[in-house]
Scaffold this motif. Structure first.
Motif, PDB file in Angstrom:
ATOM      1  N   LYS A  29       0.844  -1.183   0.000  1.00 28.07           N
ATOM      2  CA  LYS A  29       0.000   0.000   0.000  1.00 28.07           C
ATOM      3  C   LYS A  29       0.883   1.238   0.000  1.00 28.07           C
ATOM      4  CE  LYS A  29      -3.912   2.128   2.429  1.00 28.07           C
ATOM      5  NZ  LYS A  29      -4.846   2.006   3.578  1.00 28.07           N
ATOM      6  N   PRO A  30       0.721   2.118  -0.968  1.00 27.26           N
ATOM      7  CA  PRO A  30       1.634   3.256  -1.093  1.00 27.26           C
ATOM      8  C   PRO A  30       1.170   4.469  -0.284  1.00 27.26           C
ATOM      9  CG  PRO A  30       0.158   3.254  -2.942  1.00 27.26           C
ATOM     10  CD  PRO A  30      -0.230   2.060  -2.094  1.00 27.26           C
ATOM     11  N   GLN A  31       2.056   5.443  -0.178  1.00 30.36           N
ATOM     12  CA  GLN A  31       1.691   6.762   0.325  1.00 30.36           C
ATOM     13  C   GLN A  31       1.355   7.634  -0.881  1.00 30.36           C
ATOM     14  OE1 GLN A  31       4.617   8.394   3.048  1.00 30.36           O
ATOM     15  NE2 GLN A  31       5.203   6.327   3.707  1.00 30.36           N
ATOM     16  N   LEU A  32       0.236   8.346  -0.786  1.00 27.27           N
ATOM     17  CA  LEU A  32      -0.325   9.013  -1.953  1.00 27.27           C
ATOM     18  C   LEU A  32      -0.498  10.507  -1.713  1.00 27.27           C
ATOM     19  CD1 LEU A  32      -1.855   8.919  -4.745  1.00 27.27           C
ATOM     20  CD2 LEU A  32      -3.929   8.387  -3.420  1.00 27.27           C
ATOM     21  N   PRO A  47     -12.724   8.115  -2.117  1.00 26.89           N
ATOM     22  CA  PRO A  47     -13.271   7.533  -3.362  1.00 26.89           C
ATOM     23  C   PRO A  47     -12.290   6.648  -4.130  1.00 26.89           C
ATOM     24  CG  PRO A  47     -12.612   9.779  -3.782  1.00 26.89           C
ATOM     25  CD  PRO A  47     -12.390   9.552  -2.315  1.00 26.89           C
ATOM     26  N   HIS A  48     -11.043   6.555  -3.636  1.00 24.50           N
ATOM     27  CA  HIS A  48     -10.053   5.705  -4.288  1.00 24.50           C
ATOM     28  C   HIS A  48     -10.175   4.286  -3.733  1.00 24.50           C
ATOM     29  CE1 HIS A  48      -8.754   9.679  -5.331  1.00 24.50           C
ATOM     30  NE2 HIS A  48      -8.441   9.954  -4.061  1.00 24.50           N
ATOM     31  N   GLU A  49      -9.413   3.373  -4.301  1.00 19.69           N
ATOM     32  CA  GLU A  49      -9.511   1.977  -3.854  1.00 19.69           C
ATOM     33  C   GLU A  49      -8.164   1.290  -4.040  1.00 19.69           C
ATOM     34  OE1 GLU A  49     -12.413  -1.942  -4.554  1.00 19.69           O
ATOM     35  OE2 GLU A  49     -12.587  -0.171  -5.857  1.00 19.69           O
ATOM     36  N   PHE A  50      -7.700   0.629  -2.980  1.00 18.34           N
ATOM     37  CA  PHE A  50      -6.462  -0.150  -3.073  1.00 18.34           C
ATOM     38  C   PHE A  50      -6.798  -1.629  -2.939  1.00 18.34           C
ATOM     39  CE2 PHE A  50      -2.713  -2.168  -1.043  1.00 18.34           C
ATOM     40  CZ  PHE A  50      -1.838  -2.023  -2.128  1.00 18.34           C
ATOM     41  N   GLN A  61      -3.808  -7.816  -5.170  1.00 22.54           N
ATOM     42  CA  GLN A  61      -3.296  -7.645  -6.534  1.00 22.54           C
ATOM     43  C   GLN A  61      -2.238  -6.555  -6.643  1.00 22.54           C
ATOM     44  OE1 GLN A  61      -6.530  -7.543  -5.629  1.00 22.54           O
ATOM     45  NE2 GLN A  61      -7.854  -8.625  -7.077  1.00 22.54           N
ATOM     46  N   GLY A  62      -2.065  -5.741  -5.584  1.00 21.39           N
ATOM     47  CA  GLY A  62      -1.135  -4.615  -5.664  1.00 21.39           C
ATOM     48  C   GLY A  62      -1.614  -3.553  -6.632  1.00 21.39           C
ATOM     49  N   GLN A  63      -2.942  -3.266  -6.596  1.00 17.40           N
ATOM     50  CA  GLN A  63      -3.561  -2.336  -7.544  1.00 17.40           C
ATOM     51  C   GLN A  63      -4.155  -1.147  -6.800  1.00 17.40           C
ATOM     52  OE1 GLN A  63      -3.759  -3.287 -10.908  1.00 17.40           O
ATOM     53  NE2 GLN A  63      -4.329  -5.423 -11.062  1.00 17.40           N
ATOM     54  N   LEU A  64      -3.890   0.047  -7.308  1.00 19.88           N
ATOM     55  CA  LEU A  64      -4.480   1.270  -6.785  1.00 19.88           C
ATOM     56  C   LEU A  64      -5.344   1.886  -7.873  1.00 19.88           C
ATOM     57  CD1 LEU A  64      -4.748   3.546  -4.656  1.00 19.88           C
ATOM     58  CD2 LEU A  64      -2.683   4.572  -5.660  1.00 19.88           C
ATOM     59  N   ILE A  65      -6.609   2.150  -7.542  1.00 19.75           N
ATOM     60  CA  ILE A  65      -7.539   2.765  -8.483  1.00 19.75           C
ATOM     61  C   ILE A  65      -7.854   4.163  -7.977  1.00 19.75           C
ATOM     62  CG2 ILE A  65      -9.789   2.587  -9.601  1.00 19.75           C
ATOM     63  CD1 ILE A  65      -9.630  -0.483  -8.840  1.00 19.75           C
ATOM     64  N   LEU A  66      -7.460   5.156  -8.739  1.00 18.22           N
ATOM     65  CA  LEU A  66      -7.697   6.550  -8.379  1.00 18.22           C
ATOM     66  C   LEU A  66      -8.952   7.052  -9.075  1.00 18.22           C
ATOM     67  CD1 LEU A  66      -4.060   7.929  -8.781  1.00 18.22           C
ATOM     68  CD2 LEU A  66      -5.175   7.165  -6.673  1.00 18.22           C
TER      69      LEU A  66
END
Length: 767
Positions: free
Chosen positions: A728-731, A743-746, A750-755
């Motif tokens: 999980k990254p710092q954004l 409203p984002h989703e991690f 899967q290691g996926q971030l949806i902005l």
């Protein structure tokens, strides 16, 4: 196919001769007329008093005592010879007379070195008393590796000419013989070590391509390549001359191959293609000079691609056709989506063809309608487009947002515009696994007939670059979008397995109707796209080099001149050098622009990695031609739709009428500085980005990545997919620390971030 002034090179007719030829009254060739027993060309290696001219690796050596008695060397090797015993055929009192030039009783010939040029003068009298003269020069061209040839012919009496060889070159005669590595006759032949004018791609009379209709030549280049060398012939297209190509040479019996230019011309009516003799003679008026300027080009090369590159350096790309402005194009495309018969309520047809293409869900159509709504300056049209897009996307199930469409060019755009990105990731992974299952255990993808014709029966194997590359391109795309490391690894393995096609001919991409053997621009396009994706995912320069090679292989399918007097001509594209089911339609000389547009899209994606190539101008030209070929806005039924093929001489559109998506995918790149879709892979971390817009100024430092999003989606949310994250990254969004939650989703597994974003945004991520 479903779905003139002289610039220093080439061939030109003097104006006086052009006028006399154009006004000539044709005389019919007697029925049953035949060609003579040709004397074999003579290699002047041992002849006395040789003179020569050289340009880098290309050298021409001429004997002092015969017209056409010359040897061409390439990179130090004897490579080709001229024809020192030519014949001229003319009509007198209705009889076809063959005049052997070398046997003229009063002939005089001089060959001298004058400065850096070879200058030849020949004169002689034919059996009926007409006096002929030839002035010829060979001079090093301004471009390294080229020799310019100028030849002027005159006769002091009118002659009705049936056969007049202007320049004849016989590669392989007296040297490497009938074998070859590759050969090219742009627009008609793209060969490996196999005969030209064969029935591997088209059977019957249309297979005879030795002397074709000039309209079928996409640009004036013939090439024979062998032993890491190539020799090409370039000329300027004129209607009174015919190009002659046979590999191996079965016309003159030289023991090699033949490339040449002859008079009179070939316009599809006055000559049966493949025949040395026309149906009617052409008039050569008394004392009206017939002037030819051509260029030999040669050098080192493992394929014919260096010859294509040298041609482009010599001639350049043609000027772009006049393009409509953005609002004119938007109005045309909007009419296609809104007012043609392509749409049936919320469902969309791929094409209009008497019920052969039923309407169905089409996510890409909704995306393209929204893009047009953003660009139009007419509010009422924007409103109609948005309403139609809402209806169309409402008919697409969530699981089909990824992959649903009617265009030939597909991006993973719908989930990024309309949402449901997690479902699209899962769908992409499922598509990837299905594609992998198509490959054999050894990683190959082999053609197998499935109930219809066996399209591999004329090919020397059941594999071809175009057949496998579509699956590999799709696999790379869906595997990368899914973010699954194992799927990506397998996709790259399948890409590596395509190394078996290195330095090969692009062929076999349309086996729903065309033979596996058939040279095909779609094969070039798919190979470019697959290798470009491979390079973007890995930064491996070997992939980029392959993408460049396959981009060059597509050039012979593109008209780099206008073969007709109509608006549509230059940058129109031939789909295949063959025919549907070997018979009809015959596609040579009949542009199928949707295939060229797929190639243009691949070039648009390549150009960011190879900006020095001609790719941007080539893609722009193909795009403008696609717009020009579309039905105009005053056609109520087909407005804004792309014809399946286009008849150049008649400037006539052939159905089926294809939906606007394929043209629009390229038109959006041509008209807009912000792409509709962008993809970027950070080379160190392997993090991948997908966005409906431009990923601007991507940067990677240690464990940090940053980029700016410039989107065409205005006023409503859109989505950006970031995959390949180790944790999980710092954004930060626009400099403000933001949690990776609604409203984002991690997606941690899967290691996926949806902005979920609105408008342009600056993104900074600590991995």
């Amino acid at each position: 196919m479903r779905i003139g002034s002289w610039s220093g090179t080439g061939l030109v007719v003097a104006w006086s001769a052009l006028c006399s030829l154009a006004s000539a009254e044709p005389l019919s060739i007697p029925s049953g007329a035949t060609t003579p027993q040709w004397s074999k060309p003579f290699a002047p290696v041992a002849a006395p008093n040789l003179v020569s001219v050289r340009s880098q690796e290309l050298e021409l050596i001429h004997a002092a005592n015969e017209l056409g008695c010359f040897l061409v060397r390439v990179a130090g090797k004897d490579y080709a010879i001229g024809q020192n015993r030519p014949f001229i055929a003319y009509l007198t009192d209705g009889t076809l007379r063959w005049f052997e030039v070398a046997a003229a009783a009063d002939k005089k010939v001089t060959v001298t070195a004058q400065g850096s040029a070879i200058v030849l003068h020949w004169q002689g009298t034919d059996p009926d008393g007409a006096h002929w003269q030839v002035q010829q020069q060979f001079r090093a061209g301004t471009l390294a590796g080229t020799i310019d040839v100028e030849s002027e012919m005159t006769v002091d009496q009118d002659r009705q000419v049936a056969f007049l060889p202007i320049l004849m070159i016989f590669p392989g005669a007296g040297s490497f013989g009938v074998k070859k590595g590759q050969a090219l006759f742009a627009g008609l032949e793209y060969l490996a070590n196999e005969p030209s004018s064969s029935e591997a791609d088209v059977i019957g009379r249309a297979s005879k391509r030795q002397v074709p209709d000039n309209l079928k030549i996409t640009f004036p280049l013939m090439v024979i390549q062998d032993d890491d060398r190539y020799l090409g012939l370039v000329w300027q297209m004129r209607p009174h001359f015919s190009a002659l190509f046979d590999s191996p040479d079965r016309l003159f019996g030289s023991g090699g191959h033949v490339m040449g230019l002859i008079f009179p011309g070939s316009n599809g009516k006055d000559r049966e293609e493949g025949n040395l003799l026309p149906r009617s003679a052409g008039t050569l008026s008394a004392r009206a000079p017939l002037v030819l300027r051509a260029t030999l080009l040669g050098g080192s090369g493992k394929t014919i691609v260096p010859a294509i590159q040298q041609y482009v350096r010599l001639r350049g790309m043609p000027p772009l056709p006049v393009a409509p402005n953005l609002q004119q194009y938007v109005s045309l495309a909007a009419g296609g989506w809104l007012d043609s018969k392509i749409r049936q309520g919320p469902l969309v047809r791929h094409a209009i063809a008497e019920g052969n293409f039923p309407a169905g869900p089409a996510a890409d159509a909704a995306v393209w309608m929204n893009w047009l709504a953003e660009k139009t300056q007419r509010p009422e049209v924007a409103s109609r487009l948005r309403q139609a897009a809402e209806q169309v996307i409402g008919a697409v199930s969530v699981q089909d947002l990824y992959g649903s469409g009617v265009g030939h060019i597909r991006y993973p755009l719908a989930p990024l515009v309309f949402g449901h990105v997690p479902e699209s990731i899962e769908r992409a992974a499922g598509i990837a696994r299905g594609l992998i299952a198509r490959f054999d255990a050894d990683g190959a993808l082999r053609y197998r007939p499935s109930g219809g014709p066996d399209f591999a029966k004329t090919h020397f194997t059941n594999e071809a670059s175009g057949f496998v590359s579509r699956a590999v391109e799709d696999l790379l795309q869906v595997a990368a979008y899914s973010g699954d490391r194992e799927l990506i690894s397998v996709a790259l393995q399948r890409l590596d397995a395509m190394d078996k096609f290195r330095n090969d001919v692009p062929r076999g991409a349309q086996t729903w109707e065309c033979p596996l053997h058939t040279p095909d621009i779609l094969a070039s396009a798919q190979m470019v796209r697959a290798y470009t994706l491979g390079y973007e995912l890995t930064a491996n320069p070997a992939y980029l080099e392959q993408a460049r090679y396959w981009a060059w292989t597509g050039v012979p399918f593109v008209y780099l001149l206008n073969p007709s007097s109509g608006v549509v001509g230059s940058y129109s594209t031939i789909a295949v050098f063959g025919a549907t089911q070997w018979q009809a339609p015959v596609w040579m000389g009949l542009p199928v622009q949707w295939c060229g547009l797929v190639y243009a899209d691949a070039l648009y994606r390549l150009v960011r990695h190879d900006s020095k190539g001609p790719w941007k101008k080539l893609a722009d030209g193909i795009t403008i031609s696609g717009i020009d070929q579309s039905w105009p806005g005053n056609d109520a039924q087909f407005q804004g739709l792309l014809p399946d093929s286009f008849v150049l001489r008649a400037q006539h559109r052939n159905g089926p009428a294809i939906n606007p998506a394929t043209v629009q995918a390229c038109a959006a790149r041509f008209f807009d500085s912000i792409p509709t879709f962008d993809f970027h892979c950070f080379p160190k971390s392997g993090v991948r980005l997908y966005a409906p817009g431009e990923i601007d100024k991507p940067a990677e430092k240690q464990d940090r990545i940053s980029f700016r999003l410039k989107t065409w989606v205005n006023g409503v949310p859109y989505y950006v997919l970031v995959n390949g994250l180790p944790r999980k990254p710092q954004l930060k969004i626009d400099g403000k620390a933001t949690d990776c939650s609604a409203p984002h989703e991690f997606l941690e597994k899967q290691g996926q971030l949806i902005l979920k974003l609105v408008g342009n945004s600056q993104i900074d991520i600590v991995l």
